[in-house]
Motif scaffolding. Structure first.
Motif, mmCIF file in Angstrom:
data_model
loop_
_atom_site.group_PDB
_atom_site.id
_atom_site.type_symbol
_atom_site.label_atom_id
_atom_site.label_comp_id
_atom_site.label_asym_id
_atom_site.label_seq_id
_atom_site.Cartn_x
_atom_site.Cartn_y
_atom_site.Cartn_z
ATOM 1 N N ALA A 52 12.929 13.794 2.338
ATOM 2 C CA ALA A 52 13.122 12.565 3.118
ATOM 3 C C ALA A 52 12.874 11.340 2.243
ATOM 4 N N LYS A 53 11.820 11.389 1.416
ATOM 5 C CA LYS A 53 11.554 10.272 0.503
ATOM 6 C C LYS A 53 12.669 10.125 -0.520
ATOM 7 N N ALA A 54 13.163 11.252 -1.033
ATOM 8 C CA ALA A 54 14.157 11.212 -2.102
ATOM 9 C C ALA A 54 15.510 10.691 -1.623
ATOM 10 N N LYS A 55 15.769 10.760 -0.319
ATOM 11 C CA LYS A 55 17.029 10.206 0.193
ATOM 12 C C LYS A 55 17.090 8.701 0.001
ATOM 13 N N ASP A 56 15.933 8.058 0.096
ATOM 14 C CA ASP A 56 15.880 6.602 -0.026
ATOM 15 C C ASP A 56 15.485 6.118 -1.415
ATOM 16 N N ASP A 57 14.946 7.031 -2.229
ATOM 17 C CA ASP A 57 14.468 6.652 -3.560
ATOM 18 C C ASP A 57 14.773 7.774 -4.541
ATOM 19 N N ALA A 58 15.730 7.541 -5.424
ATOM 20 C CA ALA A 58 16.130 8.574 -6.384
ATOM 21 C C ALA A 58 14.983 8.968 -7.300
ATOM 22 N N ASN A 59 14.024 8.078 -7.502
ATOM 23 C CA ASN A 59 12.875 8.362 -8.362
ATOM 24 C C ASN A 59 11.614 8.643 -7.551
ATOM 25 N N ALA A 60 11.786 9.211 -6.387
ATOM 26 C CA ALA A 60 10.648 9.526 -5.527
ATOM 27 C C ALA A 60 9.697 10.477 -6.237
ATOM 28 N N ALA A 61 8.402 10.325 -5.957
ATOM 29 C CA ALA A 61 7.389 11.178 -6.570
ATOM 30 C C ALA A 61 6.604 11.931 -5.503
#
Length: 271
Positions: free
Chosen positions: A130-139
């Motif tokens: 879910a985080k990575a959908k909005d942020d390609a560099n999600a951690a």
């Protein structure tokens, strides 16, 4: 920061940390091996289904530096000899592969020295898609680990923690590696998470993206802290979305070449 600048910065950091991590790597490896033995009860839940977590490795598979990770040269021709054989040239850190402690430490364990008992682990999967959908560099950060524990119970010592960012859906596209303007962009682990996992006695971390660190990392903080502690990592893990949050066992078919900093591996999970 440009790719070359990042690599040069990493070289300087590795040299400055050499003496600090030599002792930590040796003690860390022993502790992880002991943790792996104590983790055996957590691996008894698997029912028998096998999930292949390994991508097919060829010249087109994405690599960190953009160059092909494997090259083929015919060594023996079937029509001439009745059998066939390839001569392969392989970059260690390409395809679905393992990062040994030696990758980011001058005197750490090479891939052939990783204890066999730490290559079979209870597998915990933390979903940050879910985080990575909005942020390609999600951690994947400490709060994600804590949320997983709240929902699923304690993480076993000697476990492998796999990140599910959903990035596998992009593997056949340029977006698996970078943005249209050429900047690295992919999810990874945050140091807050890996510091916590180290305290928990975790043996390995695995990403479903190109690196353990997010694409926009300026200093490979996770590589520089996790690997020199005597632990290993896995990159480009496939089919993570087919795994349960807990209850699976991972089998890491690590290569065993002397002085190896890592290498392509066949990774399987029993669910």
């Amino acid at each position: 920061m440009c790719n070359a600048c990042v690599i040069e910065h990493v070289k300087e950091t590795m040299l400055s940390r050499r003496s600090l991590f030599m002792g930590a790597a040796a003690s860390g490896a022993a502790a992880i091996a002991a943790s792996a033995i104590s983790a055996r009860p957590a691996m008894a839940q698997a029912s028998g289904k096998v999930v292949d977590l390994t991508y097919v490795f060829d010249e087109k598979f994405p690599t960190f530096d953009g160059a092909p990770g494997i090259a083929y040269e015919e060594a023996v021709n079937f029509d001439k000899s009745g059998y066939q054989l390839w001569k392969l040239t392989i970059v260690e850190h390409s395809g679905t592969h393992i990062d040994a402690p030696l990758h980011f430490s001058k005197d750490g364990m090479s891939v052939d020295q990783i204890p066999a008992e730490s290559l079979i682990c209870p597998l915990c999967v933390i979903d940050i898609s879910a985080k990575a959908k909005d942020d390609a560099n999600a951690a994947l950060e400490a709060e994600d680990v804590q949320a997983w524990v709240s929902a699923n119970g304690d993480i076993p010592k000697g476990a492998c923690i796999a990140m599910n960012s959903g990035w596998g859906a992009k593997v056949a596209t340029p977006e698996f590696r970078n943005t249209p303007d050429g900047k690295f962009a992919f999810p990874g682990f945050g140091k807050s998470a890996t510091d916590l996992l180290a305290e928990m006695g975790v043996a390995a971390i695995a990403s479903d993206s190109l690196s353990l660190d997010p694409g926009n990392s300026p200093d490979f903080a996770v590589h520089n802290s996790w690997l020199p502690g005597g632990r290993y990592g896995i990159e480009n893990l496939a089919n993570v979305d087919q795994l349960p949050a807990k209850g699976a066992t991972i089998f890491v078919g690590a290569p065993k070449h002397a002085r190896g900093t890592g290498g392509p591996a066949r990774i399987l999970a029993m669910v």
